[in-house]
Structure formats: C-alpha cells, structure tokens
Design an enzyme around this catalytic site. Sequence first.
Site, PDB file in Angstrom:
ATOM      1  N   TYR A  85       0.830  -1.210   0.000  1.00 20.53           N
ATOM      2  CA  TYR A  85       0.000   0.000   0.000  1.00 20.53           C
ATOM      3  C   TYR A  85       0.862   1.257   0.000  1.00 20.53           C
ATOM      4  O   TYR A  85       0.487   2.275  -0.551  1.00 20.53           O
ATOM      5  CB  TYR A  85      -0.900   0.027   1.242  1.00 20.53           C
ATOM      6  CG  TYR A  85      -2.186  -0.739   1.082  1.00 20.53           C
ATOM      7  CD1 TYR A  85      -2.167  -2.118   0.901  1.00 20.53           C
ATOM      8  CD2 TYR A  85      -3.415  -0.091   1.126  1.00 20.53           C
ATOM      9  CE1 TYR A  85      -3.346  -2.820   0.773  1.00 20.53           C
ATOM     10  CE2 TYR A  85      -4.598  -0.797   0.992  1.00 20.53           C
ATOM     11  CZ  TYR A  85      -4.562  -2.161   0.820  1.00 20.53           C
ATOM     12  OH  TYR A  85      -5.732  -2.849   0.694  1.00 20.53           O
ATOM     13  N   LYS A 113       3.555 -15.562   3.188  1.00 17.77           N
ATOM     14  CA  LYS A 113       3.804 -16.316   1.949  1.00 17.77           C
ATOM     15  C   LYS A 113       5.320 -16.519   1.887  1.00 17.77           C
ATOM     16  O   LYS A 113       5.997 -16.115   0.934  1.00 17.77           O
ATOM     17  CB  LYS A 113       3.251 -15.508   0.761  1.00 17.77           C
ATOM     18  CG  LYS A 113       3.273 -16.222  -0.572  1.00 17.77           C
ATOM     19  CD  LYS A 113       2.210 -17.305  -0.709  1.00 17.77           C
ATOM     20  CE  LYS A 113       2.409 -18.074  -2.009  1.00 17.77           C
ATOM     21  NZ  LYS A 113       1.593 -19.296  -2.094  1.00 17.77           N
ATOM     22  N   ASP A 120      -2.453 -18.575   1.219  1.00 16.82           N
ATOM     23  CA  ASP A 120      -3.421 -19.320   0.398  1.00 16.82           C
ATOM     24  C   ASP A 120      -4.085 -20.407   1.238  1.00 16.82           C
ATOM     25  O   ASP A 120      -5.300 -20.625   1.178  1.00 16.82           O
ATOM     26  CB  ASP A 120      -2.755 -19.890  -0.874  1.00 16.82           C
ATOM     27  CG  ASP A 120      -1.396 -20.544  -0.631  1.00 16.82           C
ATOM     28  OD1 ASP A 120      -0.885 -20.481   0.515  1.00 16.82           O
ATOM     29  OD2 ASP A 120      -0.848 -21.114  -1.593  1.00 16.82           O
ATOM     30  N   ASP A 132      -6.108  -7.219   4.141  1.00 16.31           N
ATOM     31  CA  ASP A 132      -7.230  -6.616   3.430  1.00 16.31           C
ATOM     32  C   ASP A 132      -8.107  -7.713   2.840  1.00 16.31           C
ATOM     33  O   ASP A 132      -9.331  -7.717   3.003  1.00 16.31           O
ATOM     34  CB  ASP A 132      -6.696  -5.702   2.317  1.00 16.31           C
ATOM     35  CG  ASP A 132      -7.820  -5.110   1.495  1.00 16.31           C
ATOM     36  OD1 ASP A 132      -8.805  -4.630   2.104  1.00 16.31           O
ATOM     37  OD2 ASP A 132      -7.743  -5.138   0.247  1.00 16.31           O
TER      38      ASP A 132
HETATM   39  C1  IPM Z   1     -10.372  -1.590   3.829  1.00 15.60           C
HETATM   40  C2  IPM Z   1     -10.626  -1.001   2.479  1.00 15.60           C
HETATM   41  C3  IPM Z   1      -9.481  -0.072   2.117  1.00 15.60           C
HETATM   42  C4  IPM Z   1      -8.214  -0.911   2.056  1.00 15.60           C
HETATM   43  C5  IPM Z   1      -9.677   0.710   0.822  1.00 15.60           C
HETATM   44  C6  IPM Z   1     -10.979   1.466   0.806  1.00 15.60           C
HETATM   45  C7  IPM Z   1      -8.517   1.616   0.536  1.00 15.60           C
HETATM   46  O1  IPM Z   1     -10.813  -1.994   1.526  1.00 15.60           O
HETATM   47  O2  IPM Z   1     -10.330  -0.820   4.822  1.00 15.60           O
HETATM   48  O3  IPM Z   1     -10.229  -2.805   3.931  1.00 15.60           O
HETATM   49  O4  IPM Z   1      -7.902  -1.508   1.026  1.00 15.60           O
HETATM   50  O5  IPM Z   1      -7.517  -0.943   3.073  1.00 15.60           O
HETATM   51 MN    MN Z   2     -10.684  -4.004   2.314  1.00 16.35          MN
END
Ligand code: IPM
Ligand code: MN
Length: 353
Positions: free
Chosen positions: A142, A187, A219, A243
């Site tokens: 990210y 992983k 996985d 996520d």
């Molecule tokens: C989450 C959401 C966010 C992320 C998005 C909206 C950027 O999916 O809080 O899980 O990917 O972290």
């Molecule tokens: Mn999310």
Amino acid sequence: MDLKIAVLPGDGIGPEISEQGVAVMNAVCEKFGHKVSYQYALCGADAIDKVGDPFPEETFKICMDADAVLFSAVGDPKFDNDPTAKVRPEQGLLAMRKKLGLFANIRPVETFDCLIHKSPLKDELVRGADFICIRELTGGMYFGEKYQDDEKAYDTNAYTRPEIERILKVAYEYAMRRRKHLTVVDKANVLASSRLWRQVAKEMAPKYPEVETDYMFVDNAAMRMIQDPRFFDVMVTENTFGDILTDEGSCITGSMGLLPSASTGEHTPVFEPIHGSWPQAKGLNIANPLAQILSVAMLFEYFNLKEEGALIRKAVNASLDANVRTPEIQVEGGERYGTTEVGQWIVDYIKKA
Ligand code: IPM
Ligand code: MN
C-alpha cells in the site's frame, strides 16, 4: 472520564450511521457520568467536493487533538467509474492511517447466532467462530515504492524489522487475553518480505511461551477460514493479505453489516465499521447502524471502560433478539426497522438498563 471525539461521517450512508453511533455514545456517557464532546470533520468524497482534499489538514488537526476518532465510511461511485480521477476518497483513508500512524488494524470476526442462516457456510461449520485478524496497516504494498507507465508497473512490498515487531507485539498481547493461539499468516515460500516476518515471529515466539504460535501460508489460510473458521483465535498478517482475508472473514459470519474495527498505533485511535459507504442506500434510512454502534463499544473498551462496552453489546444483542432489525437481516415477515429506529431502540434500551 472526559472524552473528546473527532467524528468523521464521510460519504454515502456514513452520515446516517454516524448519527446513530453518536446517539449511543451520548446515552452511554450520560448513564456512566462521562463528559463527551465532539468535533466534526470532513473526509472522503465529501471533503474532495468541499475543499479538494480527501483528508484535509484541518481534519488531521482535529483527529490529532481528539482522544478517539469515530469514522464511518468513504467512497463514491463517481470516482470509481473515472480511472483518470487524480484524487480519490480512498486516498483520504490511507492518508489518515499513515498520518495517525495507525499500524494495527483490529478486525474481529464474530458470529451472531441469530444471523448464522445468512452465512454462505454450513451452520455447523461457522457456529461459534470467533477470531480476530490483526492487519498491519501502514506498510507493505500500500505504501511501498510504486511505478507505473504504459508498459510496466510495480508496487513494492517492503517491511522493516521494527514494523514487523510492533505489529506482532500487538498480536501476542491480544492472544494472551484470548485463547492463546496465534497464527502468523504469510507467503514465506515465495516472498522475501514474508520470510523476514516469519524470522521475526520465530524470534519473538519464545517470549510468549503460553501462546501457541503457528505459521500458515496465506493461500492455505484463505482455505482454512472457510473449511474450519473455528480453528483461528488471533491471526496476524501484512497489509495486503489482511485486506483480502478480512473481507473473506466478514462474509463467512453472515453478519458483515455488524462488524466493527479499530485502528490503533502512534496517535489517536480510529473506530469504524468494516463495511463501506453503500452509496445506493444513502438517505433511504435502510443502512444497518450496528457495525458503527459496535465500533463505539470498541472505543469504550479501548479506554478500558468495559462495562460501557458490554452494555452496548448487550443492547445490540437485545435488539437482534427482539427482531428490531434493518431490512437486510430481518426475518421473513418481520417488521422493517430503519437506521434511525434501530438506533433509537438501542438508545432507549441503554437508558432503561
Ligand atoms: C479496507 C478497504 C481499504 C483498504 C480501501 C478502501 C482503501 O478496503 O479498509 O479494507 O484496502 O484498506
Ligand atoms: Mn478491504
């Protein structure tokens, strides 16, 4: 206790559920004699429309100045459908996480007995499932170095030892307070970043001899979550894996409209529902306020105000038992309650308790 709360209603159904969260917060504070004050701030698409920035400096200041942030949701289809848009509501969320140093995202995956029929899994598999995913929130792909042209693109999945150590520490602390079983999800058979995660975890595990630590490839973990969700107690993983796995987790319980989360770290903690802004439901008074209300419970629990949190959880369970439910979880033939009616019922329950 004096509580200074930054309220960030955001987009879509955000403002409607935020209102119910605040109403519940007020009822609890009144009952237990806490003094609470609120500062409202812009974020998401709403902030882009009004001031051109999804997480304005003013909002950041209000958050830094508060004891906790009550966040609702961000996102608007007008940005999703425009790949050329330079600013997006989601950037506001990422900026908030980074600027507040919210490296630990706590996502409980809980089942509510009366909603198990909503789960895509068989009743006997999912009943009683109760685990927490601790997702690293300010590192990995990210936020790593990125590059994109028409022929080539990459995102870098970088992690440093201190970043891994601090999130594992949070995970071990949760495991110690729960069933003492930690699953480190990575992983490591492919990724160097995961190998460092595993190395650091192996070094830390002996410091927590009461906790049974196991290591699982992501996985395999995705599979195990649907085959045997009760296997898990606390799971810890990097940003991207977390996520993906928490979306899976929220839907296997059948109660995704009910799951709250907390993001904690260096500065003010943030409490928010797991679900998004559901723009199609905006203004219709049909959104379920329970995830937001339960994030208020998590907020109190964060400050060790356990009775306050417990009363909210009790009120939420009572509303479900009384079939005071928004349409998507109402039983067949049951009366339909709106966002405000469910919130009001819970407020009344707390006042009478
Ligand atoms: C989450 C959401 C966010 C992320 C998005 C909206 C950027 O999916 O809080 O899980 O990917 O972290
Ligand atoms: Mn999310």
